[in-house]
Design a protein around this motif. Sequence first.
Motif, PDB file in Angstrom:
ATOM      1  N   PRO A  54       0.821  -1.214   0.000  1.00 36.66           N
ATOM      2  CA  PRO A  54       0.000   0.000   0.000  1.00 36.66           C
ATOM      3  C   PRO A  54       0.851   1.258   0.000  1.00 36.66           C
ATOM      4  O   PRO A  54       1.871   1.338   0.684  1.00 36.66           O
ATOM      5  CB  PRO A  54      -0.796  -0.126   1.314  1.00 36.66           C
ATOM      6  N   ILE A  55       0.458   2.254  -0.790  1.00 37.58           N
ATOM      7  CA  ILE A  55       1.191   3.508  -0.880  1.00 37.58           C
ATOM      8  C   ILE A  55       0.868   4.364   0.343  1.00 37.58           C
ATOM      9  O   ILE A  55      -0.286   4.523   0.729  1.00 37.58           O
ATOM     10  CB  ILE A  55       0.813   4.270  -2.170  1.00 37.58           C
ATOM     11  N   SER A  56       1.886   4.918   0.975  1.00 34.93           N
ATOM     12  CA  SER A  56       1.678   5.737   2.161  1.00 34.93           C
ATOM     13  C   SER A  56       1.275   7.150   1.737  1.00 34.93           C
ATOM     14  O   SER A  56       1.115   7.455   0.560  1.00 34.93           O
ATOM     15  CB  SER A  56       2.961   5.788   2.984  1.00 34.93           C
ATOM     16  N   ALA A 110      10.462   3.691  -8.798  1.00 29.98           N
ATOM     17  CA  ALA A 110       9.284   2.946  -8.370  1.00 29.98           C
ATOM     18  C   ALA A 110       9.663   1.757  -7.497  1.00 29.98           C
ATOM     19  O   ALA A 110       8.967   1.426  -6.528  1.00 29.98           O
ATOM     20  CB  ALA A 110       8.494   2.479  -9.594  1.00 29.98           C
ATOM     21  N   ARG A 111      10.755   1.091  -7.836  1.00 29.66           N
ATOM     22  CA  ARG A 111      11.203  -0.055  -7.047  1.00 29.66           C
ATOM     23  C   ARG A 111      11.779   0.385  -5.699  1.00 29.66           C
ATOM     24  O   ARG A 111      11.570  -0.278  -4.683  1.00 29.66           O
ATOM     25  CB  ARG A 111      12.252  -0.844  -7.834  1.00 29.66           C
ATOM     26  N   LEU A 112      12.513   1.482  -5.693  1.00 31.11           N
ATOM     27  CA  LEU A 112      13.160   1.940  -4.469  1.00 31.11           C
ATOM     28  C   LEU A 112      12.187   2.607  -3.513  1.00 31.11           C
ATOM     29  O   LEU A 112      12.171   2.323  -2.312  1.00 31.11           O
ATOM     30  CB  LEU A 112      14.297   2.908  -4.828  1.00 31.11           C
ATOM     31  N   TYR A 113      11.360   3.508  -4.045  1.00 29.36           N
ATOM     32  CA  TYR A 113      10.427   4.280  -3.210  1.00 29.36           C
ATOM     33  C   TYR A 113       9.020   3.679  -3.289  1.00 29.36           C
ATOM     34  O   TYR A 113       8.068   4.323  -3.721  1.00 29.36           O
ATOM     35  CB  TYR A 113      10.398   5.733  -3.668  1.00 29.36           C
ATOM     36  N   GLN A 114       8.906   2.445  -2.832  1.00 29.25           N
ATOM     37  CA  GLN A 114       7.602   1.781  -2.883  1.00 29.25           C
ATOM     38  C   GLN A 114       6.624   2.365  -1.878  1.00 29.25           C
ATOM     39  O   GLN A 114       5.428   2.083  -1.935  1.00 29.25           O
ATOM     40  CB  GLN A 114       7.771   0.282  -2.662  1.00 29.25           C
ATOM     41  N   ASN A 155       2.589   1.933  -7.664  1.00 28.99           N
ATOM     42  CA  ASN A 155       2.818   3.281  -7.146  1.00 28.99           C
ATOM     43  C   ASN A 155       3.092   4.310  -8.239  1.00 28.99           C
ATOM     44  O   ASN A 155       3.321   5.486  -7.945  1.00 28.99           O
ATOM     45  CB  ASN A 155       3.963   3.283  -6.130  1.00 28.99           C
ATOM     46  N   VAL A 156       3.080   3.899  -9.514  1.00 29.94           N
ATOM     47  CA  VAL A 156       3.329   4.827 -10.621  1.00 29.94           C
ATOM     48  C   VAL A 156       2.013   5.380 -11.154  1.00 29.94           C
ATOM     49  O   VAL A 156       1.081   4.626 -11.434  1.00 29.94           O
ATOM     50  CB  VAL A 156       4.110   4.147 -11.766  1.00 29.94           C
ATOM     51  N   GLN A 157       1.954   6.688 -11.296  1.00 31.07           N
ATOM     52  CA  GLN A 157       0.786   7.345 -11.891  1.00 31.07           C
ATOM     53  C   GLN A 157       1.236   8.183 -13.080  1.00 31.07           C
ATOM     54  O   GLN A 157       2.110   9.041 -12.942  1.00 31.07           O
ATOM     55  CB  GLN A 157       0.088   8.239 -10.869  1.00 31.07           C
ATOM     56  N   LEU A 158       0.651   7.923 -14.243  1.00 30.68           N
ATOM     57  CA  LEU A 158       0.932   8.706 -15.448  1.00 30.68           C
ATOM     58  C   LEU A 158      -0.111   9.808 -15.537  1.00 30.68           C
ATOM     59  O   LEU A 158      -1.315   9.543 -15.577  1.00 30.68           O
ATOM     60  CB  LEU A 158       0.880   7.809 -16.689  1.00 30.68           C
ATOM     61  N   LEU A 159       0.345  11.060 -15.577  1.00 29.10           N
ATOM     62  CA  LEU A 159      -0.559  12.204 -15.472  1.00 29.10           C
ATOM     63  C   LEU A 159      -0.336  13.177 -16.619  1.00 29.10           C
ATOM     64  O   LEU A 159       0.798  13.401 -17.053  1.00 29.10           O
ATOM     65  CB  LEU A 159      -0.339  12.924 -14.140  1.00 29.10           C
ATOM     66  N   ASP A 213      15.241  14.502 -12.547  1.00 31.08           N
ATOM     67  CA  ASP A 213      15.312  14.482 -14.004  1.00 31.08           C
ATOM     68  C   ASP A 213      15.106  13.052 -14.492  1.00 31.08           C
ATOM     69  O   ASP A 213      15.376  12.086 -13.764  1.00 31.08           O
ATOM     70  CB  ASP A 213      16.675  14.995 -14.482  1.00 31.08           C
ATOM     71  N   THR A 214      14.688  12.923 -15.745  1.00 33.37           N
ATOM     72  CA  THR A 214      14.396  11.593 -16.281  1.00 33.37           C
ATOM     73  C   THR A 214      15.641  10.839 -16.733  1.00 33.37           C
ATOM     74  O   THR A 214      15.529   9.787 -17.384  1.00 33.37           O
ATOM     75  CB  THR A 214      13.408  11.691 -17.463  1.00 33.37           C
ATOM     76  N   ASP A 215      16.819  11.348 -16.398  1.00 36.85           N
ATOM     77  CA  ASP A 215      18.053  10.597 -16.631  1.00 36.85           C
ATOM     78  C   ASP A 215      18.782  10.326 -15.315  1.00 36.85           C
ATOM     79  O   ASP A 215      19.984  10.130 -15.294  1.00 36.85           O
ATOM     80  CB  ASP A 215      18.972  11.319 -17.616  1.00 36.85           C
ATOM     81  N   VAL A 216      18.016  10.291 -14.233  1.00 38.12           N
ATOM     82  CA  VAL A 216      18.569   9.986 -12.916  1.00 38.12           C
ATOM     83  C   VAL A 216      18.110   8.591 -12.503  1.00 38.12           C
ATOM     84  O   VAL A 216      16.905   8.334 -12.372  1.00 38.12           O
ATOM     85  CB  VAL A 216      18.115  11.015 -11.859  1.00 38.12           C
ATOM     86  N   ILE A 217      19.058   7.691 -12.317  1.00 38.80           N
ATOM     87  CA  ILE A 217      18.760   6.340 -11.857  1.00 38.80           C
ATOM     88  C   ILE A 217      18.889   6.313 -10.334  1.00 38.80           C
ATOM     89  O   ILE A 217      19.944   6.641  -9.785  1.00 38.80           O
ATOM     90  CB  ILE A 217      19.709   5.311 -12.490  1.00 38.80           C
ATOM     91  N   SER A 218      17.816   5.958  -9.656  1.00 39.70           N
ATOM     92  CA  SER A 218      17.804   5.939  -8.191  1.00 39.70           C
ATOM     93  C   SER A 218      18.460   4.665  -7.672  1.00 39.70           C
ATOM     94  O   SER A 218      18.170   3.565  -8.149  1.00 39.70           O
ATOM     95  CB  SER A 218      16.369   6.033  -7.673  1.00 39.70           C
ATOM     96  N   THR A 219      19.323   4.824  -6.670  1.00 39.82           N
ATOM     97  CA  THR A 219      20.064   3.679  -6.137  1.00 39.82           C
ATOM     98  C   THR A 219      19.880   3.473  -4.638  1.00 39.82           C
ATOM     99  O   THR A 219      20.034   2.362  -4.139  1.00 39.82           O
ATOM    100  CB  THR A 219      21.571   3.851  -6.420  1.00 39.82           C
ATOM    101  N   LYS A 220      19.579   4.531  -3.924  1.00 45.17           N
ATOM    102  CA  LYS A 220      19.444   4.451  -2.470  1.00 45.17           C
ATOM    103  C   LYS A 220      18.514   5.566  -2.011  1.00 45.17           C
ATOM    104  O   LYS A 220      18.509   6.662  -2.577  1.00 45.17           O
ATOM    105  CB  LYS A 220      20.817   4.601  -1.807  1.00 45.17           C
ATOM    106  N   LYS A 221      17.723   5.296  -0.965  1.00 45.41           N
ATOM    107  CA  LYS A 221      16.757   6.288  -0.498  1.00 45.41           C
ATOM    108  C   LYS A 221      17.456   7.529   0.073  1.00 45.41           C
ATOM    109  O   LYS A 221      18.461   7.426   0.781  1.00 45.41           O
ATOM    110  CB  LYS A 221      15.847   5.693   0.568  1.00 45.41           C
ATOM    111  N   ILE A 222      16.887   8.686  -0.247  1.00 39.43           N
ATOM    112  CA  ILE A 222      17.403   9.953   0.266  1.00 39.43           C
ATOM    113  C   ILE A 222      16.863  10.159   1.682  1.00 39.43           C
ATOM    114  O   ILE A 222      15.644  10.144   1.887  1.00 39.43           O
ATOM    115  CB  ILE A 222      16.972  11.124  -0.628  1.00 39.43           C
ATOM    116  N   PRO A 223      17.730  10.381   2.662  1.00 44.22           N
ATOM    117  CA  PRO A 223      17.259  10.526   4.041  1.00 44.22           C
ATOM    118  C   PRO A 223      16.773  11.931   4.387  1.00 44.22           C
ATOM    119  O   PRO A 223      16.223  12.142   5.464  1.00 44.22           O
ATOM    120  CB  PRO A 223      18.503  10.171   4.866  1.00 44.22           C
TER     121      PRO A 223
END
Length: 333
Positions: free
Chosen positions: A59-61, A89-93, A127-131, A181-191
């Motif tokens: 469930p999305i928080s 989407a995988r990292l920030y579920q 958790n992905v929404q296309l708007l 940006d759409t060329d940023v690959i997420s690797t670890k959650k930002i604290p």
Amino acid sequence: MKRIVLLCLFAFIFVLAALYKIDSRIGFVIHSGIWRLALKKGRILNESRGTRPHPTSTPISVLPPVMFVETTLTLKPQPLVICALESAARLYQDRPIYFFLRGLKNQTCLQNEAECPGLKLLTDFPNVQLLHLDPKVLLDGTPLATWYNEDKVYKEPYWIQTTSDGYRIVLVWKNGGFYFDTDVISTKKIPEENFVASESSDSVSSGVLGFQKHHSYIMDCMTDFVLHYNGGIWGHQGPTLITRVVKKSCPLPHYNKVQDFRCDARNLTFLHPSRFYPIHWTAWEKYFEVWKEIPKFEDSYGLHLYNYMNHKAKKMVVAGSNTLAENLFIKYC
């Protein structure tokens, strides 16, 4: 008794079929440098590289979103864009992932996998929404509403970058959360919650932003965007704006080691350049080279692949090439 057994058997088969369908995912295939989409059940197409976790139905928080923007009218984003969205989407579920597209005026293309396959892939993530991004609606009620003029904006040399610069700060103002940006690959959650990402000791990026809704710094950025607008200079409304506004209240940090810096005057944190820019923009081609040893980027929260720098060279991620970019795609997308 036989009827009960048969009914149980049919129910079991139905559940297995449903699970098999859910487990199916779309993987990227590259052939002669040209990407296409293909269906693969639960595995990346290059099976020797192993598998990756599937989208879940967690469930999305109520956490603020992670946001991306497509300012052109395309409904067929490049593979790097899809990878950026998928990695987030995988990292920030625990967060909704918003992808705003100016060309998505309706959802009809999502009903046809061949028409916009990349976007169809993203709909597998709960958790992905296309708007749809309607500039006039988005900018309404902000200082940028008076700036936006279709007859002028789209005739400027850097209109794609300039409009994106404007949209991102308004989205962060209205929604809060993160913009990538759409060329940023997420690797670890930002604290952190309120932050800007440094590219160096004298420059702050606009490619990654994170703020609470209605943060005063973002309001100042919107005001500056209009007052000092110059669409003829690349980056003037983007990284240069983010840097010049923050410098009014906060001295730019001088980085001697991997350490983030607080600016209490604006209630924000400067993220060290290694958080998103461990490879400097002048060395962007290294992402498309083969490394003897793939770096772990342990200090990074994401990797900016500098798609703008690649718009002329058009370097591709080729399957089996073992480049750094290919390895990032395999691991995070």
